[in-house]
Design a protein around this motif. Structure first.
Motif, PDB file in Angstrom:
ATOM      1  N   CYS A 151       0.837  -1.200   0.000  1.00  0.00           N
ATOM      2  CA  CYS A 151       0.000   0.000   0.000  1.00  0.00           C
ATOM      3  C   CYS A 151       0.876   1.256   0.000  1.00  0.00           C
ATOM      4  O   CYS A 151       1.916   1.298   0.648  1.00  0.00           O
ATOM      5  N   TYR A 162      -0.198   4.272   1.017  1.00  0.00           N
ATOM      6  CA  TYR A 162      -0.719   5.321   1.897  1.00  0.00           C
ATOM      7  C   TYR A 162       0.102   5.431   3.190  1.00  0.00           C
ATOM      8  O   TYR A 162       1.125   6.063   3.208  1.00  0.00           O
ATOM      9  N   CYS A 163      -0.311   4.768   4.258  1.00  0.00           N
ATOM     10  CA  CYS A 163       0.302   5.119   5.554  1.00  0.00           C
ATOM     11  C   CYS A 163       1.466   4.214   5.937  1.00  0.00           C
ATOM     12  O   CYS A 163       1.778   3.234   5.269  1.00  0.00           O
ATOM     13  N   VAL A 189       1.806   1.968   8.061  1.00  0.00           N
ATOM     14  CA  VAL A 189       1.603   0.576   8.484  1.00  0.00           C
ATOM     15  C   VAL A 189       2.231  -0.362   7.453  1.00  0.00           C
ATOM     16  O   VAL A 189       2.829  -1.377   7.809  1.00  0.00           O
ATOM     17  N   GLY A 190       2.109  -0.008   6.176  1.00  0.00           N
ATOM     18  CA  GLY A 190       2.774  -0.808   5.142  1.00  0.00           C
ATOM     19  C   GLY A 190       2.088  -2.135   4.867  1.00  0.00           C
ATOM     20  O   GLY A 190       2.729  -3.201   4.863  1.00  0.00           O
ATOM     21  N   CYS A 191       0.784  -2.091   4.608  1.00  0.00           N
ATOM     22  CA  CYS A 191       0.040  -3.333   4.370  1.00  0.00           C
ATOM     23  C   CYS A 191       0.386  -3.925   3.005  1.00  0.00           C
ATOM     24  O   CYS A 191       0.534  -3.205   2.025  1.00  0.00           O
ATOM     25  N   PHE A 215      -0.685  -6.203  -0.231  1.00  0.00           N
ATOM     26  CA  PHE A 215      -1.912  -6.510  -0.980  1.00  0.00           C
ATOM     27  C   PHE A 215      -1.589  -7.389  -2.173  1.00  0.00           C
ATOM     28  O   PHE A 215      -0.504  -7.295  -2.747  1.00  0.00           O
ATOM     29  N   SER A 235      -6.956  -4.786   6.160  1.00  0.00           N
ATOM     30  CA  SER A 235      -6.751  -3.564   5.375  1.00  0.00           C
ATOM     31  C   SER A 235      -7.643  -2.456   5.918  1.00  0.00           C
ATOM     32  O   SER A 235      -8.478  -2.691   6.784  1.00  0.00           O
ATOM     33  N   CYS A 236      -7.466  -1.258   5.365  1.00  0.00           N
ATOM     34  CA  CYS A 236      -8.410  -0.174   5.656  1.00  0.00           C
ATOM     35  C   CYS A 236      -8.965   0.334   4.332  1.00  0.00           C
ATOM     36  O   CYS A 236      -8.524  -0.074   3.261  1.00  0.00           O
ATOM     37  N   LYS A 294      -8.526   2.886   2.637  1.00  0.00           N
ATOM     38  CA  LYS A 294      -7.659   3.547   1.656  1.00  0.00           C
ATOM     39  C   LYS A 294      -6.936   2.514   0.783  1.00  0.00           C
ATOM     40  O   LYS A 294      -7.032   2.533  -0.438  1.00  0.00           O
ATOM     41  N   GLY A 295      -6.203   1.627   1.438  1.00  0.00           N
ATOM     42  CA  GLY A 295      -5.440   0.648   0.659  1.00  0.00           C
ATOM     43  C   GLY A 295      -6.333  -0.329  -0.075  1.00  0.00           C
ATOM     44  O   GLY A 295      -6.036  -0.760  -1.187  1.00  0.00           O
ATOM     45  N   PRO A 315      -5.091   2.604  10.657  1.00  0.00           N
ATOM     46  CA  PRO A 315      -6.252   1.786  11.027  1.00  0.00           C
ATOM     47  C   PRO A 315      -5.970   0.302  11.208  1.00  0.00           C
ATOM     48  O   PRO A 315      -6.568  -0.324  12.092  1.00  0.00           O
ATOM     49  N   VAL A 316      -5.106  -0.253  10.409  1.00  0.00           N
ATOM     50  CA  VAL A 316      -4.884  -1.701  10.528  1.00  0.00           C
ATOM     51  C   VAL A 316      -4.147  -2.012  11.835  1.00  0.00           C
ATOM     52  O   VAL A 316      -4.457  -2.992  12.522  1.00  0.00           O
TER      53      VAL A 316
HETATM   54  S1  SF4 Z   1      -4.244  -0.316   3.967  1.00  0.00           S
HETATM   55 FE1  SF4 Z   1      -4.660   1.390   5.359  1.00  0.00          FE
HETATM   56  S2  SF4 Z   1      -3.527   0.868   7.240  1.00  0.00           S
HETATM   57 FE2  SF4 Z   1      -2.702  -0.388   5.589  1.00  0.00          FE
HETATM   58  S3  SF4 Z   1      -0.925   0.771   4.815  1.00  0.00           S
HETATM   59 FE3  SF4 Z   1      -2.707   1.269   3.546  1.00  0.00          FE
HETATM   60  S4  SF4 Z   1      -3.542   3.122   4.491  1.00  0.00           S
HETATM   61 FE4  SF4 Z   1      -2.212   2.170   6.004  1.00  0.00          FE
END
Ligand code: SF4
Ligand code: SF4
Ligand code: SF4
Ligand code: FES
Length: 941
Positions: A247, A249-250, A252-254, A256, A285-286, A288-289, A421-422
């Motif tokens: 991901c 975005y944030c 957390v580094g999810c 996918f 996940s949240c 966004k990702g 969020p995750v």
């Molecule tokens: S899925 Fe959400 S919590 Fe995970 S890295 Fe992306 S923005 Fe962050």
């Protein structure tokens, strides 16, 4: 560029979660022996033995539920046909999964389900329903019961959520979605209403969009029948291949699985499915990702390089060659005319490690100076400074999984349910399991109280007084004899001086409560709880760093952890929740003006020598300009040219007027980005960037985890960003080239001790690794400072509290603090171009009821927010989440431009802006002004 197809689209589902421990139970399944930890379900053991048992209500991300009765088996010596998902294995167990009796029972159960299920299985446009396959598996040829009786087939679907739909006709009320929402996500938005035939899944008696649902997608992921389905699957059809990536975005580094159709330029993303093997997210996940990736193909995306002579001219589309020539000639000319220090670059925490590395190399080797800075300057630079000072390394101490061992979590200046969020879901799981939480934040954030979780203490610390607060915590620990003398004496230095400093009565909760706003008894109770642990962990965010004493506060938290011995094992530590996807990585890669990769100061000759000899240049020994120094020098006339990659400084940096004046003063501004952002209004060259779906490289998350970012599709602009940077450097006379990003990582590993064991091949083999990856720690380092600190002894520091000069006064009697909201992200460039704006179409000013009443402000009023540097307008929300005297807003929308009012105050050590404290006034605007504002506030889609 190679497109790497990763694991098969379907990830194996073993039915129930893994049980930890040694495989000591010997079980025979259909004649096949298998060893499993005691307590493993028969269903999981069967899957491990290759004898998959049919199931509907079970999935390995959730606890077994035992409702569908499809997974029945026979066990020697056990009466009847127990459900394999809820039956634990014992040593010597002999199981049969395919006897005639169980097959017949399963057919009967399946027939009943199908009698109330849409009959057009073969032509069903929903994605990956398990019903059809299960009917085949259990040998069901036809459904004998007619479909004429009572059924749920005519019930209307819920299409309210922009990303997924719920079709009750396909729902078998297996409750997987309800359990995913409570167990995995922790939102508890779904329930089963009614009984028996009347059972229904409901998001609190309303539709999904109006409910408590936060659109994380966990229920969609869990649904076996596709009653819950992504709308993209319905409109595009099923994906045909998948690529595992990270991901963007944030922090957390999810991880996918990007599930796609087509190949090459015709590649189309169908959905992003959280990857079960992702080290940071483990399949969660949240919104966004999971769903907000559409910006990558948004019509606003710029796909061609553009130039113009003056910022008042129209843009002209040019070739890559012409744009690069223009940049090289321009920067060389500025260097010749104004000196080597007249140009510089800003790297981005949205870009990969490899991209950031080549940008700092271009600045140091081709520009010839250290004028390289990064957007981490405005978020977590105090983390780097403070943790390095205390422990010897500029990073968090734990992995995310460590929280499972925490008994007490102290959350300071962070709002994880919105911003991370995750990880917040993980924290809430731990809270439900009994861990205690102390929240130190002016706002009553969700962790203070939300379904099934409640913090033990909420300490509403007044913005700007964090250091007084943490000193008071340490004071209680020391003066009440709660400190860990053995740990402090063995592992820390300057202990006596620190103990004497902190024991002084001026640091007591009673002496500081007037300043911090925290009642002394509450603070004492919280300090005792933290000290008692036994495992206490600190998690913090920008509410710590973005202050004039941000670095002092980071050291203060390190003091607290050291005093109580909460370092060097699982469940403890000092953990920054990083903002952007690659903040950690961009700092690691040497994009600060005083540090080469791996946080080594440019003044160290032995470090410069490594790069001097490899790059064939002489690196300057003096630190270069920080971003605010670049702005000041531009206004002063000595800084003339800037390359900015992936950061919208005109929107994200404080005191917008000052930033704009600086940008106007420069002769060559180069913006390298996906969109023509606010900064591009002041640019002379625009270079189109690549989205994360097109990038090949690595991101490093908040737990130092290096994750692979794999290209899902070729670059839509014809070039990768690292290639463009190499071409600029080459055109400036410093040849720079690589065959692939893996070669850049090889150079990073060869020159940076903490990355010594990292390579793309190893990351592909291991999934991810947490630095340091060295000979001593070949698989990485989840927990740092075990046994001793990286710097040897931990540094206890007398953290003197210096009140910020930004104080509420008669003219500006309120204090503004800022933060993020779940559905939007930073300056909103990505999320505003997705349906995420459904939830948050504009920035809102939250104001306490008494402050609102005093000013005649009601929810929905447009108000003017003014500080000593600027004025903006927002819609007000009267909210008792705020303490009296403090107002709050986000900064996701350029139309409100919250940074118009933030000041140029900054952290004493790092210049990180003091976004969290601005003295303001709030006034209702007139009807006429409101109409004007609403007309102007048309948001880009
Ligand atoms: S899925 Fe959400 S919590 Fe995970 S890295 Fe992306 S923005 Fe962050
Ligand atoms: S929506 Fe899906 S997961 Fe939820 S109860 Fe119905 S079938 Fe099961
Ligand atoms: S999307 Fe997430 S929050 Fe919403 S109902 Fe499903 S699991 Fe719950
Ligand atoms: S899968 Fe075991 S009872 Fe449903």
């Amino acid at each position: 560029m190679t497109i790497i197809d990763q694991p098969a689209l379907e990830t194996p589902d073993r039915g129930t979660p893994a049980v930890m421990g040694a495989a000591s139970a010997h079980v025979t399944i259909d004649g096949i022996p298998v060893m499993v930890p005691v307590g493993t379900s028969v269903m999981r053991a069967a899957a491990l033995a290759g004898a998959t048992v049919p199931k509907l209500c079970a999935t390995d991300s959730l606890k077994a539920f035992g409702s569908c009765r499809l997974c029945l088996v026979e066990i020697d010596g056990v009466k009847g046909t127990p459900a394999s998902c809820t039956t634990p294995c014992t040593d010597g167990m002999v199981v049969s999964t395919r006897t005639q009796q169980v097959q017949q029972l399963r057919r009967g159960v399946m027939e009943l389900y199908l009698s109330d299920h849409p009959s057009d299985c073969a032509g069903c446009e929903r994605g990956s329903c398990e019903m059809q396959r299960l009917a085949h598996d259990v040998g069901l040829a036809e459904v004998r019961y007619g479909l004429g009786g009572a059924s749920h087939l005519a019930e209307a679907p819920d299409e309210s959520n922009p990303y997924f739909a719920y079709d009750p006709a396909a729902c078998i009320v297996c409750s997987r979605c309800v359990r995913a929402c409570s167990e995995t996500q922790g939102t508890f938005a779904l329930t089963v209403s009614g009984r028996g035939f009347d059972s229904r899944i409901t998001p609190g008696g309303t539709d999904f969009l109006s409910s408590e649902c936060v659109s994380c997608g966990a229920c969609v992921q869990a649904c076996p029948t596709d009653a819950l389905t992504e709308k993209s699957v319905v409109s595009l059809g099923m994906p045909t291949r998948s690529v595992v990536t990270t991901c963007a975005y944030c922090g957390v580094g999810c991880s996918f699985k990007a599930e796609v159709q087509g190949s090459g330029d015709a590649t189309r993303v169908v959905r992003m499915v959280p990857w079960k093997d992702g080290g940071a997210n483990e399949g969660h996940s949240c919104v966004k990702g999971r769903f907000a990736y559409g910006y990558a193909s948004h019509r606003d995306r710029q796909l061609s390089p553009m130039v113009r002579d003056s910022i008042d001219d129209e843009w002209q589309v040019v070739s890559w060659e012409a744009a690069i020539e223009r940049i090289a000639t321009g920067f060389l000319g500025l260097r010749d005319t104004y000196g080597v220090g007249a140009i510089g670059g800003i790297s981005s925490s949205r870009c990969t490690n490899e991209e950031v590395y080549v940008v700092q190399k271009m600045v140091r080797a081709a520009f010839g100076n250290n004028n390289i800075d990064t957007c981490a300057r405005v978020c977590h630079s105090p983390t780097g400074y403070g943790l390095n000072h205390a422990f010897g390394t500029s990073a968090g101490t734990q992995d995310f999984a460590s929280v499972e061992q925490a008994d007490v979590m102290l959350v300071i200046g962070a709002n994880p349910t919105d911003a991370h969020p995750v990880f917040a879901s993980r924290m809430k799981r731990r809270m439900r399991a009994g861990a205690q939480v102390i929240v130190a934040d002016p706002r009553r954030i969700d962790l203070v109280r939300s379904p099934h979780v409640e913090a033990a203490h909420h300490l509403p610390v007044q913005p700007g007084t964090n250091v007084a607060f943490v000193n008071a915590m340490c004071h209680v620990v020391v003066t009440e004899g709660l400190w860990d003398e053995e740990f402090v004496r063995a592992r820390c230095e300057d202990a006596d001086a620190y103990l004497e400093f902190i024991a002084h009565p001026e640091h007591s909760p009673e002496a500081t409560e007037g300043e911090t706003g925290i009642p002394a008894p509450d603070l004492r109770a919280a300090a005792r709880l933290y000290a008692a642990g036994p495992n206490s962990a600190i998690y913090y965010g920008l509410g710590v760093t973005e202050h004039s004493q941000g670095s002092t506060m980071v050291m203060g938290m390190a003091n607290l952890a050291m005093l109580t011995g909460n370092l060097g094992r699982e469940g403890v530590g000092v953990n920054p929740l990083r903002g952007q996807n690659n903040v950690q990585g961009s700092c690691d890669m040497g994009s600060f003006p005083h540090e080469l990769p791996g946080y080594r100061h440019v003044s160290r000759p032995e470090v410069r020598a490594i790069y001097d000899s490899l790059w064939g240049v002489t690196i300057q020994a003096e630190p270069g300009l920080r971003i605010p120094n670049m702005f000041d020098s531009a206004i002063g006339g000595s800084f003339k040219g800037l390359y900015v990659q992936g950061e919208d400084i005109a929107q994200s940096d404080p005191n917008t007027q000052h930033v704009e004046a600086a940008l106007r003063s420069m002769e060559l501004v180069v913006v390298h980005d996906l969109f023509l952002n606010e900064t591009a209004r002041f640019a002379h060259v625009f270079l189109p960037g690549a989205s994360f779906l097109e990038k090949d490289g690595t991101f490093t998350n908040a737990e130092r985890r290096i994750n692979r970012v794999r290209p899902v599709m070729p670059s839509r602009v014809g070039k990768d960003e690292w290639q463009v940077v190499c071409e600029i450097a080459t055109a400036m006379g410093y040849p720079m080239s690589y065959d692939a990003p893996s070669q850049i990582m090889d150079e990073i590993a060869a020159t940076t001790p903490t990355f010594a064991g990292v390579s793309f091949a190893r990351l592909d083999a291991e999934g991810s690794m947490q630095w340091p990856v060295t000979e001593a720690a070949p698989h990485g380092t989840p927990t740092m400072h075990v046994g001793s600190f990286v710097r040897g002894l931990g540094q206890l520091t007398a953290t003197v509290y210096v009140p910020t000069t930004e104080r509420a006064n008669r003219r500006y009697p309120l204090v503004l603090t800022t933060g993020r909201i779940l559905s939007q992200y930073n300056v909103g460039a990505q999320t505003r171009r997705t349906p995420n704006s459904t939830w948050h179409p504009e920035d809102i000013l939250e104001i306490h009821p008494s402050d609102a009443e005093l000013r005649g402000v009601a929810s929905g009023d447009v108000v003017e927010l003014s500080s000593r540097v600027g004025t903006t307008r927002l819609t007000a929300l009267v909210s008792d989440r705020m303490p009296a005297g403090v107002v709050y807003t986000t900064f996701h929308h350029p139309v409100t431009g919250a940074n118009v009012v933030t000041t140029e105050n900054s952290d004493w050590a790092t210049n990180c802006p003091e976004y969290k404290v601005t003295a303001v006034q709030v006034e209702v605007v007139t009807e006429a002004a409101r109409a004007q504002w609403e007309e102007a506030a048309v948001l880009p889609r």
